[in-house]
Design an enzyme around this catalytic site. Structure first.
Site, PDB file in Angstrom:
ATOM      1  N   SER A  15       0.841  -1.213   0.000  1.00 51.14           N
ATOM      2  CA  SER A  15       0.000   0.000   0.000  1.00 51.14           C
ATOM      3  C   SER A  15       0.872   1.258   0.000  1.00 51.14           C
ATOM      4  O   SER A  15       0.518   2.275  -0.625  1.00 51.14           O
ATOM      5  CB  SER A  15      -0.968   0.007   1.184  1.00 51.14           C
ATOM      6  OG  SER A  15      -0.293   0.214   2.397  1.00 51.14           O
ATOM      7  N   ASN A  16       2.020   1.201   0.661  1.00 51.87           N
ATOM      8  CA  ASN A  16       2.934   2.360   0.610  1.00 51.87           C
ATOM      9  C   ASN A  16       3.551   2.506  -0.772  1.00 51.87           C
ATOM     10  O   ASN A  16       3.734   3.625  -1.252  1.00 51.87           O
ATOM     11  CB  ASN A  16       4.033   2.222   1.673  1.00 51.87           C
ATOM     12  CG  ASN A  16       3.547   2.630   3.048  1.00 51.87           C
ATOM     13  OD1 ASN A  16       3.402   3.816   3.339  1.00 51.87           O
ATOM     14  ND2 ASN A  16       3.262   1.649   3.892  1.00 51.87           N
ATOM     15  N   LYS A  63      20.151 -16.754  -1.020  1.00 48.86           N
ATOM     16  CA  LYS A  63      21.315 -16.870  -1.909  1.00 48.86           C
ATOM     17  C   LYS A  63      22.445 -15.992  -1.394  1.00 48.86           C
ATOM     18  O   LYS A  63      22.210 -14.834  -1.031  1.00 48.86           O
ATOM     19  CB  LYS A  63      20.941 -16.410  -3.326  1.00 48.86           C
ATOM     20  CG  LYS A  63      20.384 -17.497  -4.197  1.00 48.86           C
ATOM     21  CD  LYS A  63      20.395 -17.016  -5.625  1.00 48.86           C
ATOM     22  CE  LYS A  63      19.946 -18.094  -6.586  1.00 48.86           C
ATOM     23  NZ  LYS A  63      19.775 -17.567  -7.934  1.00 48.86           N
ATOM     24  N   MET A  88      10.601  -6.473   5.109  1.00 47.64           N
ATOM     25  CA  MET A  88      10.785  -7.076   6.434  1.00 47.64           C
ATOM     26  C   MET A  88      12.112  -7.836   6.557  1.00 47.64           C
ATOM     27  O   MET A  88      12.157  -8.947   7.072  1.00 47.64           O
ATOM     28  CB  MET A  88       9.595  -7.987   6.759  1.00 47.64           C
ATOM     29  CG  MET A  88       8.257  -7.284   6.665  1.00 47.64           C
ATOM     30  SD  MET A  88       8.186  -5.732   7.591  1.00 47.64           S
ATOM     31  CE  MET A  88       7.484  -6.321   9.105  1.00 47.64           C
ATOM     32  N   ASN A 105      13.135   4.467   5.633  1.00 49.16           N
ATOM     33  CA  ASN A 105      12.231   3.375   6.030  1.00 49.16           C
ATOM     34  C   ASN A 105      10.969   3.952   6.660  1.00 49.16           C
ATOM     35  O   ASN A 105      11.010   5.008   7.285  1.00 49.16           O
ATOM     36  CB  ASN A 105      12.946   2.479   7.054  1.00 49.16           C
ATOM     37  CG  ASN A 105      12.078   1.332   7.541  1.00 49.16           C
ATOM     38  OD1 ASN A 105      11.431   0.643   6.749  1.00 49.16           O
ATOM     39  ND2 ASN A 105      12.045   1.107   8.854  1.00 49.16           N
ATOM     40  N   HIS A 107       8.168   3.084   9.519  1.00 42.66           N
ATOM     41  CA  HIS A 107       7.951   2.192  10.660  1.00 42.66           C
ATOM     42  C   HIS A 107       6.636   2.570  11.356  1.00 42.66           C
ATOM     43  O   HIS A 107       6.384   3.753  11.593  1.00 42.66           O
ATOM     44  CB  HIS A 107       9.124   2.289  11.645  1.00 42.66           C
ATOM     45  CG  HIS A 107       9.003   1.303  12.759  1.00 42.66           C
ATOM     46  ND1 HIS A 107       9.248  -0.045  12.579  1.00 42.66           N
ATOM     47  CD2 HIS A 107       8.604   1.446  14.043  1.00 42.66           C
ATOM     48  CE1 HIS A 107       9.025  -0.678  13.716  1.00 42.66           C
ATOM     49  NE2 HIS A 107       8.633   0.205  14.620  1.00 42.66           N
TER      50      HIS A 107
HETATM   51  C1  GAR Z   1       3.677  -0.780   6.892  1.00 43.24           C
HETATM   52  O1  GAR Z   1       2.641  -0.499   7.770  1.00 43.24           O
HETATM   53  C2  GAR Z   1       5.029  -0.501   7.530  1.00 43.24           C
HETATM   54  O2  GAR Z   1       4.980   0.450   8.535  1.00 43.24           O
HETATM   55  C3  GAR Z   1       5.392  -1.851   8.084  1.00 43.24           C
HETATM   56  O3  GAR Z   1       4.905  -2.770   7.161  1.00 43.24           O
HETATM   57  C4  GAR Z   1       3.710  -2.274   6.582  1.00 43.24           C
HETATM   58  C5  GAR Z   1       3.722  -2.545   5.096  1.00 43.24           C
HETATM   59  O4  GAR Z   1       2.504  -2.247   4.514  1.00 43.24           O
HETATM   60  N1  GAR Z   1       6.810  -1.916   8.239  1.00 43.24           N
HETATM   61  C6  GAR Z   1       7.409  -2.434   9.298  1.00 43.24           C
HETATM   62  O5  GAR Z   1       6.813  -2.933  10.219  1.00 43.24           O
HETATM   63  C7  GAR Z   1       8.922  -2.379   9.255  1.00 43.24           C
HETATM   64  N2  GAR Z   1       9.477  -2.472  10.545  1.00 43.24           N
HETATM   65  P1  GAR Z   1       2.358  -2.120   2.932  1.00 43.24           P
HETATM   66  O6  GAR Z   1       3.027  -3.356   2.331  1.00 43.24           O
HETATM   67  O7  GAR Z   1       0.888  -2.124   2.701  1.00 43.24           O
HETATM   68  O8  GAR Z   1       3.021  -0.848   2.499  1.00 43.24           O
END
Ligand code: GAR
Length: 187
Positions: A15-16, A63, A88, A105, A107
């Site tokens: 979504s980001n 890999k 992740m 990043n 968070h």
């Molecule tokens: C996001 O909410 C981001 O903050 C989190 O993963 C989600 C990905 O959503 N990231 C973490 O937790 C990293 N530590 P998305 O795939 O819909 O963008």
């Protein structure tokens, strides 16, 4: 304005990524999304790379030479910014050094609070009054680099993990693009 080439790293729904692609279609937004890197073969987010004909690379982080493969691609696409958008995996010291340019990043907490995983569960358990998201520079320590932007909201009695995630992600989509504008404001 000459736009910079950016690469978005994802592992999940994207979504980001979708939001960054939408912003990048605006002439005045400082970056183009030139490449998507994903470490999960079935990640839903790959759909957006395909939909908008953005080159993408699916990597197998098991890999041994995967970092070199990514670094070569970043070079080929002249990438000057990496956006970790729900990626992740920890970025190694070696990768940070070899890339040598900006990595940011998103968070889902108000760092330095709640680094790592399961942030929403921990926010509720600790009975926090506020939560939100942080866009920060990436360094060799987990969720630790300098903050660029934070956005927050007050937690209500009805909030559960699902609601917190929804509210946080909608702030993330705004914060990410604002952070990128902020980074390039004076360049
Ligand atoms: C996001 O909410 C981001 O903050 C989190 O993963 C989600 C990905 O959503 N990231 C973490 O937790 C990293 N530590 P998305 O795939 O819909 O963008």
């Amino acid at each position: 304005m000459v736009k910079k080439n950016a690469c978005v790293f994802i592992s999940g729904n994207g979504s980001n990524l979708r939001s960054l692609i939408n912003h990048s279609r605006n002439q005045t937004f400082p970056i183009n999304i030139s490449l998507v890197v994903c470490n999960k073969i079935n990640a839903k987010g790959i759909f957006y790379a395909k939909k908008y004909s953005i080159p993408y690379l699916i990597i197998n982080t098991k890999k041994r030479n995967f970092e070199n493969i990514v670094l070569q691609k970043l070079k080929r696409y002249k990438i000057s910014l990496i956006c970790l958008a729900g990626y992740m995996k920890i970025i190694s010291k070696n990768f940070l050094k070899s890339f040598g340019k900006k990595i940011i990043n998103v968070h889902p907490s108000l760092l330095p609070k709640f680094k790592g995983l399961n942030t929403f569960e921990r926010v509720l358990k600790d009975k926090e009054k506020k939560t939100g998201c942080t866009i920060h520079y990436v360094n060799e320590k987990l969720d630790n680099g300098k903050n660029i932007i934070q956005k927050s909201f007050f937690i209500s009695k009805e909030d559960n993990v699902k609601f917190l995630k929804k509210k946080t992600q909608s702030l993330e989509h705004k914060a990410f693009s604002e952070a990128i504008i902020k980074i390039y404001r004076y360049t």
